[in-house]
Design a protein around this motif. Structure first.
Motif, mmCIF file in Angstrom:
data_model
loop_
_atom_site.group_PDB
_atom_site.id
_atom_site.type_symbol
_atom_site.label_atom_id
_atom_site.label_comp_id
_atom_site.label_asym_id
_atom_site.label_seq_id
_atom_site.Cartn_x
_atom_site.Cartn_y
_atom_site.Cartn_z
ATOM 1 N N GLU A 135 0.871 -1.181 0.000
ATOM 2 C CA GLU A 135 0.000 0.000 0.000
ATOM 3 C C GLU A 135 0.906 1.229 0.000
ATOM 4 O OE1 GLU A 135 -2.502 0.371 3.465
ATOM 5 O OE2 GLU A 135 -4.270 -0.161 2.303
ATOM 6 N N PRO A 136 0.393 2.376 -0.508
ATOM 7 C CA PRO A 136 1.238 3.574 -0.547
ATOM 8 C C PRO A 136 1.680 4.040 0.842
ATOM 9 C CG PRO A 136 -0.745 3.873 -1.878
ATOM 10 C CD PRO A 136 -0.932 2.602 -1.110
ATOM 11 N N SER A 137 2.816 4.708 0.871
ATOM 12 C CA SER A 137 3.346 5.269 2.124
ATOM 13 C C SER A 137 4.397 6.310 1.761
ATOM 14 C CB SER A 137 4.001 4.167 2.956
ATOM 15 O OG SER A 137 4.770 4.716 4.005
ATOM 16 N N THR A 138 4.464 7.358 2.536
ATOM 17 C CA THR A 138 5.607 8.285 2.453
ATOM 18 C C THR A 138 6.424 8.166 3.733
ATOM 19 O OG1 THR A 138 4.456 9.799 0.980
ATOM 20 C CG2 THR A 138 6.291 10.713 2.235
ATOM 21 N N ARG A 139 5.810 8.533 4.858
ATOM 22 C CA ARG A 139 6.538 8.614 6.124
ATOM 23 C C ARG A 139 7.034 7.266 6.635
ATOM 24 N NH1 ARG A 139 3.570 12.675 5.484
ATOM 25 N NH2 ARG A 139 2.227 11.064 4.649
ATOM 26 N N THR A 140 6.149 6.273 6.654
ATOM 27 C CA THR A 140 6.526 5.012 7.305
ATOM 28 C C THR A 140 7.677 4.360 6.559
ATOM 29 O OG1 THR A 140 4.220 4.788 7.947
ATOM 30 C CG2 THR A 140 5.602 2.849 8.219
ATOM 31 N N ARG A 141 7.533 4.274 5.219
ATOM 32 C CA ARG A 141 8.598 3.608 4.462
ATOM 33 C C ARG A 141 9.898 4.421 4.512
ATOM 34 N NH1 ARG A 141 10.748 3.492 -0.648
ATOM 35 N NH2 ARG A 141 9.285 5.014 -1.479
ATOM 36 N N MET A 189 6.568 -4.669 6.679
ATOM 37 C CA MET A 189 5.513 -4.854 5.671
ATOM 38 C C MET A 189 4.289 -3.992 5.948
ATOM 39 S SD MET A 189 3.490 -8.328 4.525
ATOM 40 C CE MET A 189 2.117 -8.257 5.674
ATOM 41 N N ARG A 190 3.788 -3.340 4.907
ATOM 42 C CA ARG A 190 2.452 -2.717 4.944
ATOM 43 C C ARG A 190 1.582 -3.450 3.945
ATOM 44 N NH1 ARG A 190 1.157 3.649 4.705
ATOM 45 N NH2 ARG A 190 1.782 3.359 6.878
ATOM 46 N N HIS A 191 0.351 -3.750 4.365
ATOM 47 C CA HIS A 191 -0.551 -4.535 3.511
ATOM 48 C C HIS A 191 -1.986 -4.088 3.789
ATOM 49 C CE1 HIS A 191 -2.478 -8.072 1.748
ATOM 50 N NE2 HIS A 191 -1.322 -8.371 1.180
ATOM 51 N N GLN A 231 -3.940 -2.196 12.762
ATOM 52 C CA GLN A 231 -2.895 -1.712 13.684
ATOM 53 C C GLN A 231 -1.758 -1.055 12.912
ATOM 54 O OE1 GLN A 231 -1.680 -2.525 17.216
ATOM 55 N NE2 GLN A 231 -3.801 -2.727 17.822
ATOM 56 N N HIS A 232 -1.050 -0.160 13.591
ATOM 57 C CA HIS A 232 0.124 0.510 13.013
ATOM 58 C C HIS A 232 1.060 0.781 14.199
ATOM 59 C CE1 HIS A 232 2.636 2.843 10.524
ATOM 60 N NE2 HIS A 232 1.792 3.749 10.065
ATOM 61 N N PRO A 233 1.654 -0.296 14.761
ATOM 62 C CA PRO A 233 2.321 -0.140 16.062
ATOM 63 C C PRO A 233 3.548 0.758 16.053
ATOM 64 C CG PRO A 233 2.647 -2.360 15.166
ATOM 65 C CD PRO A 233 1.632 -1.694 14.293
ATOM 66 N N SER A 234 4.302 0.800 14.951
ATOM 67 C CA SER A 234 5.491 1.683 14.979
ATOM 68 C C SER A 234 5.050 3.143 14.997
ATOM 69 C CB SER A 234 6.433 1.394 13.803
ATOM 70 O OG SER A 234 5.837 1.737 12.572
ATOM 71 N N GLN A 235 3.888 3.450 14.368
ATOM 72 C CA GLN A 235 3.343 4.807 14.451
ATOM 73 C C GLN A 235 2.993 5.130 15.904
ATOM 74 O OE1 GLN A 235 2.641 7.227 11.890
ATOM 75 N NE2 GLN A 235 2.242 8.542 13.639
ATOM 76 N N THR A 236 2.424 4.152 16.591
ATOM 77 C CA THR A 236 2.038 4.392 17.982
ATOM 78 C C THR A 236 3.255 4.681 18.844
ATOM 79 O OG1 THR A 236 0.136 3.001 17.714
ATOM 80 C CG2 THR A 236 0.872 3.364 19.965
ATOM 81 N N HIS A 257 -0.745 14.468 14.459
ATOM 82 C CA HIS A 257 -1.470 13.897 13.314
ATOM 83 C C HIS A 257 -0.509 12.890 12.697
ATOM 84 C CE1 HIS A 257 -3.590 13.341 9.592
ATOM 85 N NE2 HIS A 257 -4.393 14.386 9.724
ATOM 86 N N PRO A 258 -0.963 11.658 12.418
ATOM 87 C CA PRO A 258 -0.022 10.706 11.810
ATOM 88 C C PRO A 258 0.378 11.121 10.399
ATOM 89 C CG PRO A 258 -2.251 9.783 11.893
ATOM 90 C CD PRO A 258 -2.299 11.080 12.647
ATOM 91 N N LEU A 259 -0.413 11.980 9.784
ATOM 92 C CA LEU A 259 -0.214 12.426 8.403
ATOM 93 C C LEU A 259 -0.350 11.229 7.447
ATOM 94 C CD1 LEU A 259 2.745 14.953 8.908
ATOM 95 C CD2 LEU A 259 0.282 15.451 8.924
ATOM 96 N N PRO A 260 -0.703 11.368 6.196
ATOM 97 C CA PRO A 260 -0.896 12.650 5.519
ATOM 98 C C PRO A 260 -2.188 13.353 5.961
ATOM 99 C CG PRO A 260 -1.558 10.856 4.070
ATOM 100 C CD PRO A 260 -0.976 10.216 5.304
ATOM 101 N N ARG A 261 -2.155 14.693 5.903
ATOM 102 C CA ARG A 261 -3.388 15.440 6.153
ATOM 103 C C ARG A 261 -4.017 15.778 4.805
ATOM 104 N NH1 ARG A 261 -1.666 21.538 7.951
ATOM 105 N NH2 ARG A 261 0.025 21.489 6.445
HETATM 106 N N1 CP Z 1 1.658 8.014 9.153
HETATM 107 C C1 CP Z 1 1.767 7.206 8.090
HETATM 108 O O1 CP Z 1 1.562 5.983 8.187
HETATM 109 O O2 CP Z 1 2.091 7.854 6.939
HETATM 110 P P1 CP Z 1 2.374 7.149 5.548
HETATM 111 O O3 CP Z 1 1.058 6.534 5.085
HETATM 112 O O4 CP Z 1 2.865 8.222 4.632
HETATM 113 O O5 CP Z 1 3.380 6.066 5.765
#
Ligand code: CP
Length: 303
Positions: A47-53, A100-102, A128-133, A261-265
């Motif tokens: 799945e798309p990601s900017t920050r996490t990846r 992994m994000r799925h 869940q998104h534990p590393s964000q937490t 905010h976890p973002l993206p906004r």
């Molecule tokens: N906070 C967060 O998960 O952002 P991304 O979707 O850009 O990874």
């Protein structure tokens, strides 16, 4: 090497949360350390990601490791029909850890069961998104000085927002949390979380609006309405502009209150808030690098 995975925030104990906070502080002070020298980490983003990846990959680079993986599964053999099982079995032959994000809830747990190396869940559907937490907790402890006695306002999409589910479960480990849930009925906190809070005797309050109560907040945690989780686009259109935090709303808030905010906004925090010292979301995202360095080091028992 340890084979511990991080799939749900409840996989970690309170002591482990606090260890991650201490390690993150150390990495923030000394961000370049060669602890992953000779190790290969796979980042598999279905799945798309900017920050996490990018923050995981920055963390790996800063630790001296090497990265393999994909940011778009259409460039992998998944597009030819390869199963998640086979993909994970293969990649765990190549790498020392899989991040992994799925889109499917439960996929990360399943991956950890078939992988021979640790797996970090970088988001599994609305679950869940534990590393964000952990980076959210690091942001709270850095700004509030403690994870105890926090009045936490969770605002927006509390139904599909996996970050609020993980954060709620983590904050339960600390003294005297107060939860204020601000959401329309269509996006309210799922019942299982509310039932769990009640069973633990933890206070929570539900609101449709928060302008009149905003002054009580220590942390306002804004979330995006998760368009990609809606089955019916008409339903998304009804709620997409439900809350917009504006600078004028913040004038009587607590001196040390911070907006996360976890973002993206999209539009749920007006850009006129960005220059307010209470806006912490870009620093929060930066904290993700140090926190993810800490998570990798802890799971791989790097010395
Ligand atoms: N906070 C967060 O998960 O952002 P991304 O979707 O850009 O990874």
């Amino acid at each position: 090497m340890s084979n511990k995975s991080l799939i749900s925030i409840t996989d970690f104990t309170k002591d482990e949360y606090l260890k991650i906070m201490r390690l993150a502080e150390d990495f923030e002070a000394n961000p370049n350390q060669n602890l992953l020298h000779g190790k290969v980490i796979a980042t598999l983003f279905f799945e798309p990601s900017t920050r996490t990846r990018l923050s995981f990959e920055t963390a790996i680079n800063r630790l001296g490791g090497k990265i393999i993986g994909f940011s778009d599964s259409s460039s992998s053999s998944v597009s030819k029909g390869e199963t998640l099982h086979d993909t994970i079995r293969m990649v765990s032959n190549y790498a020392d850890m899989i991040i992994m994000r799925h889109p499917m809830e439960g996929s990360a747990r399943y991956a950890s069961e078939v992988s021979s190396v640790p797996v970090i869940n970088a988001g599994d559907g609305a679950n869940q998104h534990p590393s964000q937490t952990l980076l959210d907790m690091y942001s709270i402890i850095k700004t509030q000085g403690s994870l105890d006695n926090i009045n936490l306002f969770l605002v927006g999409d509390l139904k599909y927002g996996r970050t609020v589910h993980s954060l709620l479960m983590a904050m339960l480990q600390f003294e005297n949390p107060i939860f204020n849930f601000i959401a329309p009925p269509e996006l309210s906190m799922p019942n299982e979380y509310k039932i769990y809070l009640t069973s633990k005797g933890i206070r929570y309050f539900e609101h449709l609006e928060f302008t009149d109560i905003i002054n009580a907040a220590d942390i306002i945690y804004m979330t995006r309405v998760q368009k990609e989780r809606f089955i019916d686009p008409v339903e998304y259109e009804k709620v997409k502009n439900i809350y917009i935090l504006r600078n004028e709303m913040l004038k009587n808030t607590k001196e040390n209150m911070k907006i996360l905010h976890p973002l993206p906004r999209i539009n749920e925090i007006h850009t006129d808030v960005d220059s307010n010292p209470k806006a912490y979301y870009f620093t929060q995202a930066k904290n993700g690098v140090f926190t993810r360095m800490a998570i990798i080091s802890h799971l791989l028992n790097l010395k």
